[in-house]
Design a protein around this motif. Sequence first.
Motif, PDB file in Angstrom:
ATOM      1  N   THR A  57      -2.315  11.753   8.133  1.00  0.00           N
ATOM      2  CA  THR A  57      -1.940  11.225   9.444  1.00  0.00           C
ATOM      3  C   THR A  57      -0.891  12.141  10.041  1.00  0.00           C
ATOM      4  OG1 THR A  57      -1.321   9.209  10.634  1.00  0.00           O
ATOM      5  CG2 THR A  57      -0.021   9.748   8.690  1.00  0.00           C
ATOM      6  N   ALA A  58      -0.568  11.920  11.309  1.00  0.00           N
ATOM      7  CA  ALA A  58       0.375  12.803  11.987  1.00  0.00           C
ATOM      8  C   ALA A  58       1.737  12.787  11.301  1.00  0.00           C
ATOM      9  CB  ALA A  58       0.525  12.370  13.447  1.00  0.00           C
TER      10      ALA A  58
ATOM     11  N   GLN B 197     -11.342  13.131   8.802  1.00  0.00           N
ATOM     12  CA  GLN B 197      -9.898  12.966   8.956  1.00  0.00           C
ATOM     13  C   GLN B 197      -9.188  13.201   7.636  1.00  0.00           C
ATOM     14  OE1 GLN B 197      -9.274   9.099  10.625  1.00  0.00           O
ATOM     15  NE2 GLN B 197     -10.629   9.467  12.353  1.00  0.00           N
TER      16      GLN B 197
ATOM     17  N   THR C  45     -13.463  18.195   6.316  1.00  0.00           N
ATOM     18  CA  THR C  45     -12.203  17.752   5.706  1.00  0.00           C
ATOM     19  C   THR C  45     -12.163  17.930   4.199  1.00  0.00           C
ATOM     20  OG1 THR C  45     -13.010  15.487   5.419  1.00  0.00           O
ATOM     21  CG2 THR C  45     -11.878  15.989   7.489  1.00  0.00           C
TER      22      THR C  45
ATOM     23  N   ASP D  67      -1.242  15.690   8.613  1.00  0.00           N
ATOM     24  CA  ASP D  67      -2.636  15.381   8.956  1.00  0.00           C
ATOM     25  C   ASP D  67      -3.604  16.448   8.468  1.00  0.00           C
ATOM     26  OD1 ASP D  67      -2.211  17.499  10.649  1.00  0.00           O
ATOM     27  OD2 ASP D  67      -2.546  16.382  12.507  1.00  0.00           O
TER      28      ASP D  67
ATOM     29  N   HIS E 113       0.481   7.787   4.532  1.00  0.00           N
ATOM     30  CA  HIS E 113       1.094   9.080   4.801  1.00  0.00           C
ATOM     31  C   HIS E 113       2.308   8.980   5.727  1.00  0.00           C
ATOM     32  CE1 HIS E 113      -2.123  11.370   2.881  1.00  0.00           C
ATOM     33  NE2 HIS E 113      -2.998  10.576   3.484  1.00  0.00           N
TER      34      HIS E 113
ATOM     35  N   ASN F 289      -4.278   5.316   6.562  1.00  0.00           N
ATOM     36  CA  ASN F 289      -3.654   6.626   6.679  1.00  0.00           C
ATOM     37  C   ASN F 289      -2.222   6.509   7.165  1.00  0.00           C
ATOM     38  OD1 ASN F 289      -5.604   8.408   5.776  1.00  0.00           O
ATOM     39  ND2 ASN F 289      -6.645   8.492   7.743  1.00  0.00           N
ATOM     40  N   THR F 290      -2.020   5.673   8.186  1.00  0.00           N
ATOM     41  CA  THR F 290      -0.675   5.495   8.726  1.00  0.00           C
ATOM     42  C   THR F 290       0.255   4.878   7.689  1.00  0.00           C
ATOM     43  OG1 THR F 290      -1.554   5.244  10.958  1.00  0.00           O
ATOM     44  CG2 THR F 290       0.670   4.418  10.556  1.00  0.00           C
TER      45      THR F 290
ATOM     46  N   ARG G 122      -5.079   7.712  17.890  1.00  0.00           N
ATOM     47  CA  ARG G 122      -4.628   9.064  17.557  1.00  0.00           C
ATOM     48  C   ARG G 122      -5.645  10.136  17.918  1.00  0.00           C
ATOM     49  NH1 ARG G 122      -4.963  12.456  13.120  1.00  0.00           N
ATOM     50  NH2 ARG G 122      -6.225  10.941  11.990  1.00  0.00           N
TER      51      ARG G 122
END
Length: 714
Positions: free
Chosen positions: A83-84, A80, A323, A159, A42, A38-39, A475
Amino acid sequence: MRQGKGQVLASPAEIETLDEDAAKQELARLSELLARANTAYHGADAPDLSDAEYDALKQRNAAIETRFPHLKRTDSPSDQVGTAPSEGFSKVEHAVAMLSLANGFDAEDIADFDGRVRRYLGIPEETQLDYTAEPKIDGLSLSLRFENGKLVQAATRGDGSVGENVTANARTINDIPTQIADAPELLEVRGEVYMSHPDFEALNARQAETGGKVFANPRNAAAGSLRQLDASITRARPLRFFAYAWGALSEPLATTQMGAIERLAEMGFATNPLTRTCAGPSELVAHYDVIEAQRATLGYDIDGVVYKVNDLTLQERLGFRSTTPRWAIAHKFPAELAWTRLEAIDIQVGRTGALSPVARLHPVTVGGVVVSNATLHNEDYIAGRDNKGGEIRGGKDIRVGDWVQVYRAGDVIPKVADVDLSKRPDDAQPYAFPTRCPECNSDALREPGDAVRRCSGGLICPAQAVEKLKHFVSRAAFDIEGLGAKQVEQFYSDKWIKEPADIFTLKEHFGTGVKQLKNREGWGEKSAANLFDAIDEKRKISLSRLIFSLGIRHVGEAASNLIALHYGTWDAFDAAMHAAQDQEGAAWQDLIDIDGVGAVMAGSLVHTLAQPAERASIDRLIAQLDVQPVARPDTQGSPVAGKIVVFTGTLEKMTRAEAKARAERLGAKVSGSVSAKTDILVAGPGAGSKAKKAADLGIETLDEDGWLTLISDA
């Protein structure tokens, strides 16, 4: 393993071979790997796997969770999205969450999807149910907010709840109108930003000529171009946009998915010409085959076909999981295979002490990504056995020096599918799995029936301690800005932190803290001060995040939310865990009655909190925190708020899932078993032992009509 069209996935039979411990280990591994993905995808616009591979990994995770629902982790990838958002852009909170999609990989998965939809809605097989089918663009999701026909805001997915404000950049994309006629007062259009193959090749040629960054693929190029802080750079990039969905609306666009897409096209948005309406799974799969046959000549990247229930009223009834929508699925294209040489087998120790073997490979490109590592699961997998002693890969073991087949059906760390014995070196030796921990030299034990060998060192094992600390600052846990995995390793190595509580005494332990930290490599006075401020900000923490942060085995993010909602405060939770230590009595029954917890997870909770060393460490942590009670939903006027409701028998006017969701929205707690604490039993035809027990206990029992009458005004 199941193989088709170049893709290898875990078959139901392979998942059936997993025992409970192997499943736990695999879910933990998938959670960690997907978080990294994800990191990378995104946050850094540098994915190390394709969208198809990422979704396939989530599919394996979901399949294991389906077989072992009580093992679902609180940090489950199923809960999830993305990502942020980057700190380089201002944040935008989505009025309607931008969710991901569930996955399917073959015709059987799509038939199962149709079956789930029909069961949820109570629609028999003989009744036609229409869907739309459209190519799944491999790009970057974008949401466009129009007010009175004017584009006022554009945001990335982020996210799923909070994205990045890229309004200035979106205005530079020709496919995105900035003013539209005949639009609702509020219209949030969603779609995908992408780059065509010819434009991508031309961009890379220009970048190479000028010494700029050369992109690995069109998706990376599109994402990197949209997320430029300088909109003039975005303007110079050949970005395109397909509209395919919507978020917040002041009035409906149409009564069907296809009608809404046609309405967006009338407003001037580019919509995909391959979108079709299909009657049932067979037509959906047939159109999938049509699109797949054209994939190489479309001129842009797609990684599957998306199916959606066409009737928007039915979509509303189906609603959403945490999600993903229940009314849509992505039918993914196959992943790729490659052969390479196994150069070494390394052992990694996780936070639960599990010894995980990792294959070190001669680098090879698989699905557009260079692969140098692959998971080997456990010692049985290396030996060519399943956990019951049966053969896998025809009984072929895996040895250093072997020529191995690697696949990436959704894993960040890929897997070894097969071994070519004709290329095995003459001096290759069977791999001897270690019986001592490579980190602390403690015995590595394998309990009977367990597929995983675990270090017995506990807190003295640095690998376990560091991994627990990394989890603590992850996170979904405390998420302390400036304190990530790298910093945790540094501080642990320096003996500054040994347990979570030490994080909150760092500043006190080192006086001002800033002076000592600012002189370390990578730190300055401002960054040191910012870290201590960030730590102080996280002293106030929600109960669900705190429970998740403790890294208790089997307790993931979703379960932490359920447990926190049930108990409300740390004191109530802690007292309940203490009362349930003997795993019997009212407190224990109350814990295992929480829908989604179960005996295995409950046992892990009470066992962990009863360990003297663990308990003392948690007490030291709690002393540093202000744990926030759970905010209860506003259920004023609800006749069932706070009541425990059990459904049994066959419901005829709604499905069980709809009934449960409605009850929970009204503030009720839905339980799977009848006890003295049950307030209402809703019994349909076929109610059996639960109805008898409720009668014996004097519990109010309603039929379906009575239940609907009770909640009709709520």
